[in-house]
Design a protein around this motif. Sequence first.
Motif, PDB file in Angstrom:
ATOM      1  N   TYR A  89       0.854  -1.201   0.000  1.00  0.00           N
ATOM      2  CA  TYR A  89       0.000   0.000   0.000  1.00  0.00           C
ATOM      3  C   TYR A  89       0.879   1.236   0.000  1.00  0.00           C
ATOM      4  N   LYS A  90       1.022   1.843  -1.163  1.00  0.00           N
ATOM      5  CA  LYS A  90       1.870   3.024  -1.308  1.00  0.00           C
ATOM      6  C   LYS A  90       1.120   4.085  -2.110  1.00  0.00           C
ATOM      7  N   PRO A  91       0.236   4.862  -1.469  1.00  0.00           N
ATOM      8  CA  PRO A  91      -0.492   5.892  -2.208  1.00  0.00           C
ATOM      9  C   PRO A  91       0.462   6.881  -2.872  1.00  0.00           C
ATOM     10  N   ARG A  92       0.075   7.314  -4.069  1.00  0.00           N
ATOM     11  CA  ARG A  92       0.913   8.260  -4.807  1.00  0.00           C
ATOM     12  C   ARG A  92       0.352   9.666  -4.600  1.00  0.00           C
ATOM     13  N   TYR A  93       1.225  10.588  -4.193  1.00  0.00           N
ATOM     14  CA  TYR A  93       0.796  11.953  -3.913  1.00  0.00           C
ATOM     15  C   TYR A  93       1.339  12.971  -4.913  1.00  0.00           C
ATOM     16  N   GLU A  94       2.518  12.732  -5.425  1.00  0.00           N
ATOM     17  CA  GLU A  94       3.123  13.683  -6.367  1.00  0.00           C
ATOM     18  C   GLU A  94       2.779  13.268  -7.794  1.00  0.00           C
ATOM     19  N   GLY A  95       2.161  14.172  -8.543  1.00  0.00           N
ATOM     20  CA  GLY A  95       1.808  13.859  -9.917  1.00  0.00           C
ATOM     21  C   GLY A  95       3.011  13.878 -10.841  1.00  0.00           C
ATOM     22  N   ASN A  96       2.874  13.196 -11.971  1.00  0.00           N
ATOM     23  CA  ASN A  96       3.928  13.165 -12.977  1.00  0.00           C
ATOM     24  C   ASN A  96       4.119  14.569 -13.571  1.00  0.00           C
ATOM     25  N   ILE A  97       5.328  15.111 -13.440  1.00  0.00           N
ATOM     26  CA  ILE A  97       5.598  16.487 -13.866  1.00  0.00           C
ATOM     27  C   ILE A  97       5.344  16.657 -15.360  1.00  0.00           C
ATOM     28  N   ARG A  98       5.732  15.686 -16.145  1.00  0.00           N
ATOM     29  CA  ARG A  98       5.513  15.793 -17.599  1.00  0.00           C
ATOM     30  C   ARG A  98       4.025  15.873 -17.908  1.00  0.00           C
ATOM     31  N   GLN A  99       3.238  15.039 -17.261  1.00  0.00           N
ATOM     32  CA  GLN A  99       1.790  15.071 -17.480  1.00  0.00           C
ATOM     33  C   GLN A  99       1.188  16.405 -17.032  1.00  0.00           C
ATOM     34  N   ILE A 100       1.681  16.935 -15.927  1.00  0.00           N
ATOM     35  CA  ILE A 100       1.177  18.224 -15.428  1.00  0.00           C
ATOM     36  C   ILE A 100       1.476  19.336 -16.432  1.00  0.00           C
ATOM     37  N   LYS A 101       2.655  19.325 -17.012  1.00  0.00           N
ATOM     38  CA  LYS A 101       3.016  20.359 -17.989  1.00  0.00           C
ATOM     39  C   LYS A 101       2.200  20.224 -19.280  1.00  0.00           C
ATOM     40  N   ILE A 102       1.930  18.988 -19.679  1.00  0.00           N
ATOM     41  CA  ILE A 102       1.065  18.778 -20.849  1.00  0.00           C
ATOM     42  C   ILE A 102      -0.339  19.304 -20.567  1.00  0.00           C
ATOM     43  N   ALA A 103      -0.841  19.025 -19.351  1.00  0.00           N
ATOM     44  CA  ALA A 103      -2.167  19.519 -18.961  1.00  0.00           C
ATOM     45  C   ALA A 103      -2.202  21.043 -18.959  1.00  0.00           C
ATOM     46  N   ALA A 104      -1.146  21.660 -18.430  1.00  0.00           N
ATOM     47  CA  ALA A 104      -1.091  23.124 -18.393  1.00  0.00           C
ATOM     48  C   ALA A 104      -1.120  23.711 -19.789  1.00  0.00           C
ATOM     49  N   GLU A 105      -0.412  23.085 -20.714  1.00  0.00           N
ATOM     50  CA  GLU A 105      -0.400  23.582 -22.097  1.00  0.00           C
ATOM     51  C   GLU A 105      -1.790  23.495 -22.713  1.00  0.00           C
ATOM     52  N   GLU A 106      -2.477  22.392 -22.459  1.00  0.00           N
ATOM     53  CA  GLU A 106      -3.842  22.244 -22.980  1.00  0.00           C
ATOM     54  C   GLU A 106      -4.774  23.299 -22.387  1.00  0.00           C
ATOM     55  N   ILE A 107      -4.626  23.555 -21.085  1.00  0.00           N
ATOM     56  CA  ILE A 107      -5.473  24.565 -20.430  1.00  0.00           C
ATOM     57  C   ILE A 107      -5.203  25.941 -21.021  1.00  0.00           C
ATOM     58  N   ASN A 108      -3.935  26.291 -21.174  1.00  0.00           N
ATOM     59  CA  ASN A 108      -3.579  27.612 -21.698  1.00  0.00           C
ATOM     60  C   ASN A 108      -4.068  27.816 -23.127  1.00  0.00           C
ATOM     61  N   ASN A 109      -4.143  26.739 -23.922  1.00  0.00           N
ATOM     62  CA  ASN A 109      -4.541  26.849 -25.320  1.00  0.00           C
ATOM     63  C   ASN A 109      -6.030  26.634 -25.548  1.00  0.00           C
ATOM     64  N   SER A 110      -6.761  26.269 -24.497  1.00  0.00           N
ATOM     65  CA  SER A 110      -8.180  25.963 -24.671  1.00  0.00           C
ATOM     66  C   SER A 110      -8.999  27.221 -24.922  1.00  0.00           C
ATOM     67  N   VAL A 111     -10.087  27.039 -25.645  1.00  0.00           N
ATOM     68  CA  VAL A 111     -10.982  28.153 -25.972  1.00  0.00           C
ATOM     69  C   VAL A 111     -12.226  28.119 -25.094  1.00  0.00           C
ATOM     70  N   GLN A 112     -12.735  26.915 -24.827  1.00  0.00           N
ATOM     71  CA  GLN A 112     -13.959  26.751 -24.038  1.00  0.00           C
ATOM     72  C   GLN A 112     -13.738  25.714 -22.933  1.00  0.00           C
ATOM     73  N   PRO A 113     -12.882  26.041 -21.957  1.00  0.00           N
ATOM     74  CA  PRO A 113     -12.581  25.064 -20.894  1.00  0.00           C
ATOM     75  C   PRO A 113     -13.612  25.092 -19.766  1.00  0.00           C
ATOM     76  N   VAL A 114     -13.710  23.985 -19.045  1.00  0.00           N
ATOM     77  CA  VAL A 114     -14.498  23.908 -17.805  1.00  0.00           C
ATOM     78  C   VAL A 114     -13.709  23.072 -16.803  1.00  0.00           C
ATOM     79  N   VAL A 115     -13.615  23.559 -15.578  1.00  0.00           N
ATOM     80  CA  VAL A 115     -13.052  22.782 -14.480  1.00  0.00           C
ATOM     81  C   VAL A 115     -14.202  22.091 -13.758  1.00  0.00           C
ATOM     82  N   TYR A 116     -14.089  20.784 -13.598  1.00  0.00           N
ATOM     83  CA  TYR A 116     -15.148  19.970 -12.987  1.00  0.00           C
ATOM     84  C   TYR A 116     -14.555  19.284 -11.760  1.00  0.00           C
TER      85      TYR A 116
END
Length: 557
Positions: A181-208
């Motif tokens: 049992y080893k819960p993961r707390y730190e997200g993958n930095i590469r994935q986070i940066k990809i997500a940030a790029e998508e958010i910055n380039n989005s036209v009609q985003p929604v946070v859910y």
Amino acid sequence: MIKTGSQILLDSLIREGVEYIFGIPGGANLPLFDALYASPIKFILTRHEQGAGHAADGYARATGKVGVCLATSGPGATNLVTAIATAYMDSVPMVAITGQVKTFLIGNDAFQEADIIGITRPITKHSYLVKDVKDLARIVKEAFYIANTGRRGPVLIDLPVDITLEKCEEIVPTEVDLPGYKPRYEGNIRQIKIAAEEINNSVQPVVYTGGGIVASDSAKELLELAEKGNLPVTTTLMGLGGFPEDHKLSLGMLGMHGTVYANFAVTECDLLIAIGSRFDDRVTGKIDEFAPRAKIIHVDVDPASISKTIRVDIPIVGDAKNILQELNKHIYFAERKEWFDKIKSWKEKNPLSYNEGENVIKPQYVIEQICDAGKGNVIITTEVGQNQMWAAQFFTYTKPRTFLSSGGLGTMGYGFPAAIGAQLGCPDKIVVDIAGDGSIQMNIQELSTIARLNIPVKIVILNNGYLGMVRQWQELFYNKRYSGVKLNGNPDFVKLAEAYGTKGFLIEKKEEVRPTIEKAFSSKGPVVMDFRIDPTENVFPMVPAGQAIHRMIGTMA
């Protein structure tokens, strides 16, 4: 030092910071109660084990700490099942301790024996049957660690009575070592940066967002994300309070009884940023029409929740707070004028509203008055049904841990005992249980608990004489064939409250609503308010079961 199993258990609970235990004694846990007699832990005697479990759950949700409940073996343990399942479905940290028959009698159908481990295996995060008193201190430490880490949830400790009486040298564990049992707390930095790029380039985003925002105490980071990126935010039922609903970027709640504008925005968005939510069927509606044109980012501490229901393009496993802190470093402001103009138009055309009527009390009006009179110092608990949805829609939630409700399991009878736990955990708050006249009777015996201990919970009964949500479905989808929903023979709730030793008020006119609420809020003890509301009022908007969330009824859309 040599101690009995009971003493080791209680000392272990004290080390975990336990303030309250909710429960009922019985033959198989009597040694624990003998040890509790001189313990600094406060024991709250409820009138039913289900009430004890929900009270521990409400305490956990309101405080962020682990709730603890205690029952005897057999029927005492099985009476906890609904409360354990409720906590499991909503990821609530709780440790349930059950008495058990002597170890050598287990499996022999002894008096008051039940295989509570087997019964609750599907609805616990983990469970322990204690077979050796030397393991007890370690087990307690592990139970609290498991309950309050990763995707939180209930853990059960089944404790045979002979183990509580046995003695041994107490060995205090200093750390938890669980290789599997080893819960993961730190997200993958590469994935986070990809997500940030998508958010910055989005036209009609929604946070859910869902209950994970509340559980991870990341409301501050969520607000920063929304404001920094200029992103509209919608929340699930469990996520209410995680984002302030009076904020210009708030879309309110989405889903079956969500706002029109939240459901339209999700349907038309090009990027959906899901954080601490699990795409419940009451949120998604018809899956193949849910956010059909959107790329989906999903942040969740539980890897099993990602892509379980909805295909996800950018998965990020980890704690929402940690991931948001890193994500916010890479987010930029974007105007998105056309998108917000569209959202503004939806809000103007389809606000949450109701027909006030004449000479009748509308439940939505009662909720609004509670919100206004509470001046931001209220914790709302709810039962399940129409009362729950009106409370979600017409109370303005601006802070986390102020809305406590059974979301996943939909447990009638949850709100009242949960309010007891919340009130004890947050004594400076006004705690209000919003109930229906059907659901309040599921655990109404806890009136004795609040009366005896003078716990100042305020109970609001929206009394329409029906099992209201079932009646609504029968009206809309079963040709008004009202079967089994008329609550003939309801008690006089005011007299019942007084019989238990609490104040009770009957409210039959609209002009009595606000004065009665203010009188109840100024009272230092428990109060029951019986509001006789319009029996024909329904919850709108509404997405019929199996339909896409943009296909709502009871709206102007």
